[in-house]
Design a protein around this motif. Structure first.
Motif, PDB file in Angstrom:
ATOM      1  N   LYS A   1       3.839  -3.116  10.198  1.00 22.56           N
ATOM      2  CA  LYS A   1       2.601  -3.500   9.510  1.00 22.56           C
ATOM      3  C   LYS A   1       1.395  -3.427  10.443  1.00 22.56           C
ATOM      4  O   LYS A   1       0.289  -3.042  10.014  1.00 22.56           O
ATOM      5  CB  LYS A   1       2.739  -4.912   8.945  1.00 22.56           C
ATOM      6  CG  LYS A   1       1.599  -5.343   8.028  1.00 22.56           C
ATOM      7  CD  LYS A   1       1.881  -6.693   7.400  1.00 22.56           C
ATOM      8  CE  LYS A   1       0.822  -7.039   6.364  1.00 22.56           C
ATOM      9  NZ  LYS A   1      -0.549  -7.103   6.929  1.00 22.56           N
ATOM     10  N   THR A   2       1.591  -3.774  11.686  1.00 28.06           N
ATOM     11  CA  THR A   2       0.490  -3.707  12.646  1.00 28.06           C
ATOM     12  C   THR A   2      -0.039  -2.277  12.765  1.00 28.06           C
ATOM     13  O   THR A   2      -1.251  -2.033  12.718  1.00 28.06           O
ATOM     14  CB  THR A   2       0.965  -4.204  14.020  1.00 28.06           C
ATOM     15  OG1 THR A   2       1.463  -5.542  13.898  1.00 28.06           O
ATOM     16  CG2 THR A   2      -0.166  -4.172  15.030  1.00 28.06           C
ATOM     17  N   PHE A   3       0.872  -1.302  12.881  1.00 28.45           N
ATOM     18  CA  PHE A   3       0.500   0.111  12.973  1.00 28.45           C
ATOM     19  C   PHE A   3      -0.135   0.592  11.674  1.00 28.45           C
ATOM     20  O   PHE A   3      -1.152   1.305  11.690  1.00 28.45           O
ATOM     21  CB  PHE A   3       1.740   0.926  13.310  1.00 28.45           C
ATOM     22  CG  PHE A   3       1.533   2.410  13.363  1.00 28.45           C
ATOM     23  CD1 PHE A   3       1.079   3.022  14.523  1.00 28.45           C
ATOM     24  CD2 PHE A   3       1.794   3.208  12.256  1.00 28.45           C
ATOM     25  CE1 PHE A   3       0.890   4.397  14.582  1.00 28.45           C
ATOM     26  CE2 PHE A   3       1.613   4.578  12.299  1.00 28.45           C
ATOM     27  CZ  PHE A   3       1.154   5.172  13.463  1.00 28.45           C
ATOM     28  N   PHE A   4       0.471   0.226  10.535  1.00 30.25           N
ATOM     29  CA  PHE A   4      -0.053   0.661   9.232  1.00 30.25           C
ATOM     30  C   PHE A   4      -1.471   0.143   9.036  1.00 30.25           C
ATOM     31  O   PHE A   4      -2.373   0.883   8.600  1.00 30.25           O
ATOM     32  CB  PHE A   4       0.857   0.163   8.108  1.00 30.25           C
ATOM     33  CG  PHE A   4       1.971   1.106   7.751  1.00 30.25           C
ATOM     34  CD1 PHE A   4       2.143   1.548   6.446  1.00 30.25           C
ATOM     35  CD2 PHE A   4       2.861   1.561   8.714  1.00 30.25           C
ATOM     36  CE1 PHE A   4       3.174   2.416   6.096  1.00 30.25           C
ATOM     37  CE2 PHE A   4       3.892   2.425   8.389  1.00 30.25           C
ATOM     38  CZ  PHE A   4       4.053   2.854   7.081  1.00 30.25           C
ATOM     39  N   ASP A   5      -1.697  -1.150   9.338  1.00 27.37           N
ATOM     40  CA  ASP A   5      -3.025  -1.739   9.140  1.00 27.37           C
ATOM     41  C   ASP A   5      -4.055  -1.096  10.073  1.00 27.37           C
ATOM     42  O   ASP A   5      -5.189  -0.812   9.656  1.00 27.37           O
ATOM     43  CB  ASP A   5      -2.974  -3.244   9.389  1.00 27.37           C
ATOM     44  CG  ASP A   5      -2.206  -3.999   8.309  1.00 27.37           C
ATOM     45  OD1 ASP A   5      -1.903  -3.383   7.263  1.00 27.37           O
ATOM     46  OD2 ASP A   5      -1.912  -5.185   8.516  1.00 27.37           O
ATOM     47  N   ALA A   6      -3.661  -0.869  11.311  1.00 28.52           N
ATOM     48  CA  ALA A   6      -4.596  -0.311  12.299  1.00 28.52           C
ATOM     49  C   ALA A   6      -5.031   1.107  11.939  1.00 28.52           C
ATOM     50  O   ALA A   6      -6.149   1.531  12.272  1.00 28.52           O
ATOM     51  CB  ALA A   6      -3.960  -0.326  13.682  1.00 28.52           C
TER      52      ALA A   6
END
Length: 480
Positions: free
Chosen positions: A199-204
């Motif tokens: 999720k961190t990568f997707f959001d960024a």
């Protein structure tokens, strides 16, 4: 080749016929009525004694695969059950893996030494039913006999309509996947597959979680453009992926009746070729191709990594990266329903153990076994506590109203409480669950299509893919 195949099939049929005859001779038929099953086997409809459970002292043997933490939960609830039925003694045995349970019981059936209750998967039950060893549950489920407990309270032997309606439908219906419409098992605790994503990568990077396979292909392309060295998606079960695509496309896979092996068709070959294209672009890998669970790629902090992983909902803690020294996590895990072909036909696999009851000469053992199975599967407190301890999800909807379990779900996050997040997703997709037809040979089909998927997506020649499908069908027919 066809002649040799026919000889092999006839030989296996002869051996199994002898086995069935010998096994049925080891148990009296006083408590059962033969029913002509749709799949050609003889199903045994258990006849409930007129007085239901008469208070007889019986000892029941229960085979399962629980570890220490789950066995202790079980022991607590056996003690609670014994306050209601003190003459029913439950003796459990931790046998090993699910396959170990199957193999041990298959051996014991020869001498009538099978347990009273056992963890099971549908293909295990189909195997046991070659000897007519499993008691059907329909007459027990529908019984209106009133049973008096030790404390003077009473209960209906069968399930009330409210109890039937409380089961998650897809889990409950697994017990009827044998081609004859009869009920052979009850769901105990379940899991499914979910999509884990970074999720961190997707959001960024402004990436949207894919809801369809078409969207997943686009997301893989986006991720590959950002990190060319990665493999965007890892899928843990080749077999599940093939079977789930059949369900989502409504294309044939297997049947419990008639011709069993139906997966060699144009639609299935088409989605395999689609996966092959993705594999060639470096978008995907599977457990067979990677050589280990693909969660290893998902949690990796160095070297080749993935940003999406499809795996068991019960394995959520394995999809979470190791914590940093300060207790934080390198990234937040997101969890969603696996991609679909169409949002109008959502399908995700139902997994996890059910329990079956074996026929016995003493009808009271069967009735007592049913009372215990009914207790485990309909008691909200047990379902809640067992689910939180195991990582599986409860099989009845009313667990959601349990205060402790509700607090557990409310704690869901992509770090410390990732198992709660996984359970939350599972409960939200209850209408999408499916189970495959069960018959003697269904486990072979499962193995073959898993091997078929991992083999075919590495083949450049379409003719070789077609030949691989034909070979897989032959292997299924030869083995069974």
């Amino acid at each position: 080749m066809k002649k040799n195949l026919l000889v092999a099939i006839l030989l296996v049929a002869t051996i199994m016929a002898a086995f069935c005859q010998g096994a049925q001779e080891t148990k009296p038929a006083a408590n059962t009525t033969p029913v002509a099953a749709a799949n050609g086997n003889i199903a045994e409809a258990f006849q409930v004694p007129a007085n239901g459970y008469d208070g007889s002292a019986v000892t029941l043997k229960f085979y399962h695969t629980m570890g220490t933490n789950l066995s202790s939960v079980l022991d607590d609830y056996i003690a609670e059950f014994n306050t209601l039925y003190p003459n029913i003694t439950i003796v459990w045995e931790q046998v090993g893996s699910y396959d170990d349970v199957r193999d041990q019981i298959s051996t014991e059936i020869f001498v009538g030494g099978q347990p009273n209750i056992a963890y099971c998967y549908p293909d295990h039950v189909a195997l046991y039913n070659m000897a007519g060893a499993v008691a059907t549950l329909d007459n027990l489920i529908n019984s209106d006999i009133v049973v008096t407990r030790a404390d003077g309270t009473t209960e209906t032997l069968g399930l009330t309509q409210e109890q039937k309606d409380d089961f998650i439908e897809g889990y409950y219906n697994e017990g009827r996947q044998f081609g004859d419409g009869l009920m052979y098992s009850m769901p105990l605790s379940k899991s499914t597959e979910v999509l884990y994503y970074n999720k961190t990568f997707f959001d960024a990077n402004g990436i949207k979680v894919p809801a369809t396979w078409a969207e997943l292909e686009q997301v893989c392309a986006q991720i590959k453009a950002i990190d060319p060295e990665c493999i965007p998606l890892g899928y843990d079960s080749d077999s599940n992926w093939f079977i789930t695509m059949c369900e989502q496309y409504k294309s044939p896979y297997t049947s419990a009746t008639g011709d069993h092996y139906l997966f060699n068709n144009e639609q299935n070959i088409a989605f395999i070729k689609m996966f092959r294209d993705w594999y060639q672009k470096g978008y995907i890998t599977t457990q067979r191709l990677y050589g280990a669970y693909t969660s290893g790629l998902f949690v990796a902090q160095t070297g080749t990594k993935s940003y999406m992983s499809i795996g068991s909902s019960a394995g959520a803690t394995h999809q979470r990266p190791a914590a940093n020294a300060d207790g934080s996590y390198p990234f937040e895990v997101g969890i969603a329903t696996i991609p679909q072909v169409s949002q109008s036909n959502k399908k995700v696999i139902s997994q996890g153990p059910s329990v079956c009851i074996f026929d016995k000469a003493n009808a009271q053992e069967v009735v007592a076994s049913w009372l215990f199975v009914k207790y485990l599967t309909t008691t909200v407190e047990f379902q809640a506590e067992f689910s939180m301890a195991s990582g599986y999800v409860p099989v009845i909807k009313s667990v959601g109203e349990n205060e402790i379990y509700a607090d557990f779900i409310a704690s869901a996050d992509g770090g410390t409480y990732v198992s709660a997040l996984s359970a939350k997703v599972c409960l939200e997709q209850e209408e999408a669950y499916y189970t495959s037809p069960a018959f003697n040979g269904s486990s072979t089909a499962r193995d073959q299509v898993g091997a078929l998927l991992s083999k075919c997506i590495t083949l450049a020649d379409d003719k070789k893919i077609a030949e691989a499908f034909e070979d897989a069908i032959d292997e299924c027919e030869y083995a069974n």
